[in-house]
Scaffold this active site. Structure first.
Site, PDB file in Angstrom:
ATOM      1  N   GLY A   1      91.595 -57.868  -0.250  1.00 47.14           N
ATOM      2  CA  GLY A   1      90.982 -57.087  -1.320  1.00 47.14           C
ATOM      3  C   GLY A   1      92.045 -56.482  -2.215  1.00 47.14           C
ATOM      4  O   GLY A   1      92.711 -55.526  -1.834  1.00 47.14           O
ATOM      5  N   VAL A   2      92.234 -57.049  -3.397  1.00 44.02           N
ATOM      6  CA  VAL A   2      93.254 -56.547  -4.321  1.00 44.02           C
ATOM      7  C   VAL A   2      92.591 -56.085  -5.615  1.00 44.02           C
ATOM      8  O   VAL A   2      92.995 -56.441  -6.716  1.00 44.02           O
ATOM      9  CB  VAL A   2      94.366 -57.595  -4.591  1.00 44.02           C
ATOM     10  CG1 VAL A   2      95.304 -57.671  -3.414  1.00 44.02           C
ATOM     11  CG2 VAL A   2      93.781 -58.975  -4.892  1.00 44.02           C
ATOM     12  N   GLY A   3      91.558 -55.272  -5.442  1.00 41.31           N
ATOM     13  CA  GLY A   3      90.849 -54.696  -6.576  1.00 41.31           C
ATOM     14  C   GLY A   3      91.429 -53.370  -6.975  1.00 41.31           C
ATOM     15  O   GLY A   3      92.644 -53.227  -7.141  1.00 41.31           O
ATOM     16  N   LYS A   4      90.574 -52.344  -7.077  1.00 36.16           N
ATOM     17  CA  LYS A   4      90.993 -51.045  -7.616  1.00 36.16           C
ATOM     18  C   LYS A   4      92.171 -50.450  -6.854  1.00 36.16           C
ATOM     19  O   LYS A   4      93.106 -49.934  -7.447  1.00 36.16           O
ATOM     20  CB  LYS A   4      89.807 -50.067  -7.583  1.00 36.16           C
ATOM     21  CG  LYS A   4      88.757 -50.344  -8.625  1.00 36.16           C
ATOM     22  CD  LYS A   4      87.885 -49.127  -8.916  1.00 36.16           C
ATOM     23  CE  LYS A   4      86.878 -48.857  -7.844  1.00 36.16           C
ATOM     24  NZ  LYS A   4      85.904 -47.797  -8.221  1.00 36.16           N
ATOM     25  N   VAL A   5      92.137 -50.520  -5.534  1.00 34.00           N
ATOM     26  CA  VAL A   5      93.195 -49.924  -4.713  1.00 34.00           C
ATOM     27  C   VAL A   5      94.246 -50.951  -4.324  1.00 34.00           C
ATOM     28  O   VAL A   5      95.452 -50.697  -4.401  1.00 34.00           O
ATOM     29  CB  VAL A   5      92.594 -49.279  -3.441  1.00 34.00           C
ATOM     30  CG1 VAL A   5      93.698 -48.763  -2.519  1.00 34.00           C
ATOM     31  CG2 VAL A   5      91.645 -48.148  -3.807  1.00 34.00           C
ATOM     32  N   GLY A   6      93.789 -52.119  -3.909  1.00 31.98           N
ATOM     33  CA  GLY A   6      94.695 -53.123  -3.358  1.00 31.98           C
ATOM     34  C   GLY A   6      95.826 -53.533  -4.278  1.00 31.98           C
ATOM     35  O   GLY A   6      96.962 -53.736  -3.826  1.00 31.98           O
ATOM     36  N   HIS A   7      95.550 -53.632  -5.574  1.00 31.10           N
ATOM     37  CA  HIS A   7      96.623 -54.094  -6.464  1.00 31.10           C
ATOM     38  C   HIS A   7      97.709 -53.030  -6.637  1.00 31.10           C
ATOM     39  O   HIS A   7      98.878 -53.352  -6.828  1.00 31.10           O
ATOM     40  CB  HIS A   7      96.060 -54.565  -7.809  1.00 31.10           C
ATOM     41  CG  HIS A   7      95.797 -53.498  -8.819  1.00 31.10           C
ATOM     42  ND1 HIS A   7      94.630 -52.767  -8.839  1.00 31.10           N
ATOM     43  CD2 HIS A   7      96.549 -53.029  -9.853  1.00 31.10           C
ATOM     44  CE1 HIS A   7      94.676 -51.917  -9.851  1.00 31.10           C
ATOM     45  NE2 HIS A   7      95.818 -52.038 -10.472  1.00 31.10           N
TER      46      HIS A   7
ATOM     47  N   LYS B   1      77.740 -38.674   0.706  1.00 30.09           N
ATOM     48  CA  LYS B   1      77.896 -39.953   0.024  1.00 30.09           C
ATOM     49  C   LYS B   1      76.566 -40.323  -0.609  1.00 30.09           C
ATOM     50  O   LYS B   1      75.490 -39.946  -0.109  1.00 30.09           O
ATOM     51  CB  LYS B   1      78.296 -41.052   1.011  1.00 30.09           C
ATOM     52  CG  LYS B   1      79.047 -42.211   0.367  1.00 30.09           C
ATOM     53  CD  LYS B   1      80.517 -41.878   0.133  1.00 30.09           C
ATOM     54  CE  LYS B   1      81.292 -43.107  -0.301  1.00 30.09           C
ATOM     55  NZ  LYS B   1      82.740 -42.862  -0.309  1.00 30.09           N
TER      56      LYS B   1
END
Length: 363
Positions: free
Chosen positions: A188-194, A88
């Site tokens: 968290g409804v950003g890149k993955v959450g939405h 990482k």
């Protein structure tokens, strides 16, 4: 002399959380780049993991995060059945303010200097367009745009894998993989959450969301008015009748403070390093809360970016991500058989695969 007995050097060389093969500190004063590249293991192949761009409070916090995330990638890649070890990178700074083409190119040169021991991709604060820039200096870059020979946004399959983990959790706990009628809280409804919201609504689940960014919540509310909104994560985890809690933002969501008040029967989300410290998994088990290990269920994205290195095929990747359902069930079965929490069972399976690879190589 500064006491580092409890710092990152102690973690690296003496802690069970350490054991990393290599840590590289990168600096390019002209562009302002300050970065850390951590390679935890190459037992299964070149280390693969994303690049996080984040405004850390200090350099020690950045190094600690890189170490934790790299270790998690070793386990994630092992459980996903990939021929990759774990690595990482973190770039210190505010991506909205500090990210420039010059900085990304300088970062790409540092990754390239490792000669393929580390393959980078997107993470929090970095996007497909950023990887296109990094790739101009480094051929060991994945998560690029389709226009530049890449697979594009990996969050689609990350969300799909988490959804499969939820279905496996439902099968194990309630005897039916269907999520219809279940209440799922997503932090968290950003890149993955939405994307996860879409899968759940399509199956007939009830969804409650929260996010520190009002615009992210607004996007969900505008598209799906039936989705309920919690004021913050603290309110979300206390929602009455919550069946599943999905942490999909930054790590440390499961802590000494949150676990005692969590109303959900299942935790299954996309965030990395959800357990704030070792021992939280036992607290969850003691409360009868089923935990689907984060690095197992959120592996859809790394499955996608790994496939890109060999010529991307979406259907092939989706089929691999669908197997997260079976892998999650196998972990629950191992946990029950060994009398340990699922997180410990997943670790054992991943460590066994890495150990067998080292043994086969004579290491």
């Amino acid at each position: 002399m500064t006491d580092v007995s409890t710092g990152v050097l102690h973690t690296l060389f003496h802690s069970d959380q350490g054991g990393h093969e290599q840590v590289v500190l990168c600096q390019d004063r002209r562009s302002g780049l300050k970065a850390v590249i951590a390679i935890h293991s190459t037992a299964l192949g070149p280390a693969l993991g994303g690049t996080r761009f984040y405004p850390y409070a200090n350099e020690e916090e950045a190094v600690a995060d890189a170490l934790n995330l790299a270790r998690g990638m070793s386990y994630k890649n092992a459980m996903a059945g990939l021929d990759h070890g774990g690595g990482k990178a973190v770039i210190i700074g505010d991506p909205d303010r500090d990210k420039t083409e010059e900085l990304l190119l300088a970062y790409g040169r540092f990754v390239a200097s490792l000669g393929g021991r580390y393959v980078t991709a997107c993470d929090v604060g970095t996007y497909v367009a950023d990887m296109d820039v990094v790739a101009r200096e480094c051929r060991w870059t994945t998560g690029r745009s389709p226009e530049n020979g890449g697979a594009g946004d990996s969050s689609v399959l990350t969300a799909y894998g988490v959804y499969q983990g939820m279905r496996a959790s439902a099968q194990h706990l309630w005897g039916d993989p269907s999520l219809r009628g279940r209440t799922v809280g997503i932090a968290g409804v950003g890149k993955v959450g939405h994307h996860l919201v879409e899968h759940l609504l399509a199956e007939g689940a009830r969804v409650v969301v929260t996010d520190v960014r009002p615009e992210a919540v607004g996007r969900i509310s505008d598209r799906h008015p039936q989705v309920k909104v919690a004021a913050d994560t603290d309110a979300l985890i206390r929602v009455e009748g919550l069946d599943i809690y999905a942490p999909c933002a930054l790590g440390g969501a499961l802590s000494d403070e949150s676990v005692p008040v969590l109303t959900a029967q299942v935790v299954c989300g996309a965030a990395n390093n959800q357990l704030a410290h070792p021992g939280v998994e036992k607290d969850l088990a003691d409360r009868g809360i089923l935990y689907a290990p984060d690095y197992v269920v959120n592996a859809g994205g790394v499955i996608q970016v790994a496939d890109e290195l060999h010529g991307f095929d979406f259907d092939r990747c989706k089929a691999k991500a669908a197997k997260i359902f079976d892998t999650t069930l196998a972990i629950f079965a191992r946990a029950k058989e060994d009398g340990i929490p699922p997180a410990a069972a997943a670790d054992r399976i991943a460590e066994q695969r890495m150990h067998e690879a080292k043994t086969a190589d004579g290491r």
